[in-house]
Design a protein around this motif. Sequence first.
Motif, short mmCIF file in Angstrom:
data_model
loop_
_atom_site.label_atom_id
_atom_site.label_comp_id
_atom_site.label_asym_id
_atom_site.label_seq_id
_atom_site.Cartn_x
_atom_site.Cartn_y
_atom_site.Cartn_z
N TRP A 26 36.37 -13.95 60.86
CA TRP A 26 35.85 -12.61 61.17
C TRP A 26 35.66 -11.81 59.87
N ILE A 27 34.53 -11.16 59.74
CA ILE A 27 34.24 -10.30 58.58
C ILE A 27 34.26 -8.85 59.07
N ASP A 28 35.16 -8.05 58.51
CA ASP A 28 35.33 -6.70 59.03
C ASP A 28 34.58 -5.64 58.21
N GLU A 29 33.43 -6.05 57.66
CA GLU A 29 32.60 -5.12 56.89
C GLU A 29 31.39 -4.69 57.72
N TRP A 30 30.69 -3.68 57.22
CA TRP A 30 29.39 -3.22 57.76
C TRP A 30 29.50 -2.48 59.09
N TYR A 31 30.66 -2.03 59.47
CA TYR A 31 30.80 -1.30 60.73
C TYR A 31 30.92 0.20 60.46
N ASP A 32 30.51 1.00 61.44
CA ASP A 32 30.52 2.45 61.28
C ASP A 32 31.93 3.01 61.15
N GLU A 35 37.08 1.79 64.74
CA GLU A 35 36.94 1.70 66.20
C GLU A 35 35.73 0.85 66.57
N HIS A 36 34.62 1.06 65.86
CA HIS A 36 33.40 0.29 66.11
C HIS A 36 33.65 -1.19 65.81
N MET A 37 34.35 -1.47 64.70
CA MET A 37 34.67 -2.84 64.33
C MET A 37 35.53 -3.51 65.40
N ALA A 38 36.55 -2.80 65.87
CA ALA A 38 37.45 -3.37 66.90
C ALA A 38 36.69 -3.65 68.19
N GLN A 39 35.76 -2.76 68.53
CA GLN A 39 34.95 -2.92 69.75
C GLN A 39 34.07 -4.16 69.64
N ARG A 40 33.40 -4.32 68.50
CA ARG A 40 32.51 -5.47 68.31
C ARG A 40 33.31 -6.78 68.24
N LYS A 41 34.50 -6.73 67.65
CA LYS A 41 35.32 -7.93 67.56
C LYS A 41 35.79 -8.37 68.94
N ALA A 42 36.18 -7.41 69.76
CA ALA A 42 36.60 -7.73 71.13
C ALA A 42 35.43 -8.27 71.93
N GLN A 43 34.24 -7.69 71.70
CA GLN A 43 33.05 -8.16 72.41
C GLN A 43 32.71 -9.59 71.99
N GLY A 44 32.85 -9.89 70.68
CA GLY A 44 32.58 -11.23 70.19
C GLY A 44 33.54 -12.25 70.78
N ARG A 45 34.81 -11.86 70.90
CA ARG A 45 35.80 -12.74 71.51
C ARG A 45 35.45 -13.03 72.97
N LYS A 46 35.01 -11.99 73.67
CA LYS A 46 34.62 -12.13 75.08
C LYS A 46 33.42 -13.09 75.20
#
Length: 199
Positions: A26-32, A35-46
């Motif tokens: 997981w790359i945790d760059e480029w997010y607003d 919170e946005h990063m955590a949301q996208r990471k959870a969505q990717g896991r789903k």
Amino acid sequence: FSKDQRPTSAPAVSLDELLELYEKNWIDEWYDSAEHMAQRKAQGRKFLEEFYTKHRASLAAPKYLEQPFNIKIGDFTLKGVIDRVDVIEKRKAGDAVEIIDYKTGRVPKSKADADLEQLLLYAIASKEVFKDDPQKLTYYYLDDNQEFSYAPNADEIQKVKDRVKKTISEIKASDFRATPSPQACRNCDFNSICEFRTL
């Protein structure tokens, strides 16, 4: 070629291994924001969990992943990267393959609603660079965990080649006249301010 004809042996990785790879890479760059990063990471896991559940019985090793290519169209060279290529039928000279591009967003209702140009360019690369036979082109929509697939034909491929040559010639000639259409305007970043929009 249907999914149930693909190998049904145990998948190469378990879901736990897949999710572990996801965490490691997981790359945790480029997010607003965090919170946005955590949301996208959870969505990717789903997405991964749903994808694995749906396809675990038919998972097979791809022929290519993130495969770069250069193709020559007329006097111009285009570069790109194909997300995934799976073998449909192994052959001595050029495998029959499915080209897969992963997408976010919603599955188009029909072929007319889909932007097929990207997949057709990949089909050209598959045939001319990798010497394979692209029999099936697929957009895989992660939001819905669904595929949109079709078989390309020679006329569509030739039209894409002609359109690429025309577009590049217009760019070189600085010809940027608006070419509105429902398809083009729907995908345009400037449709809210363009005086020529059709939407």
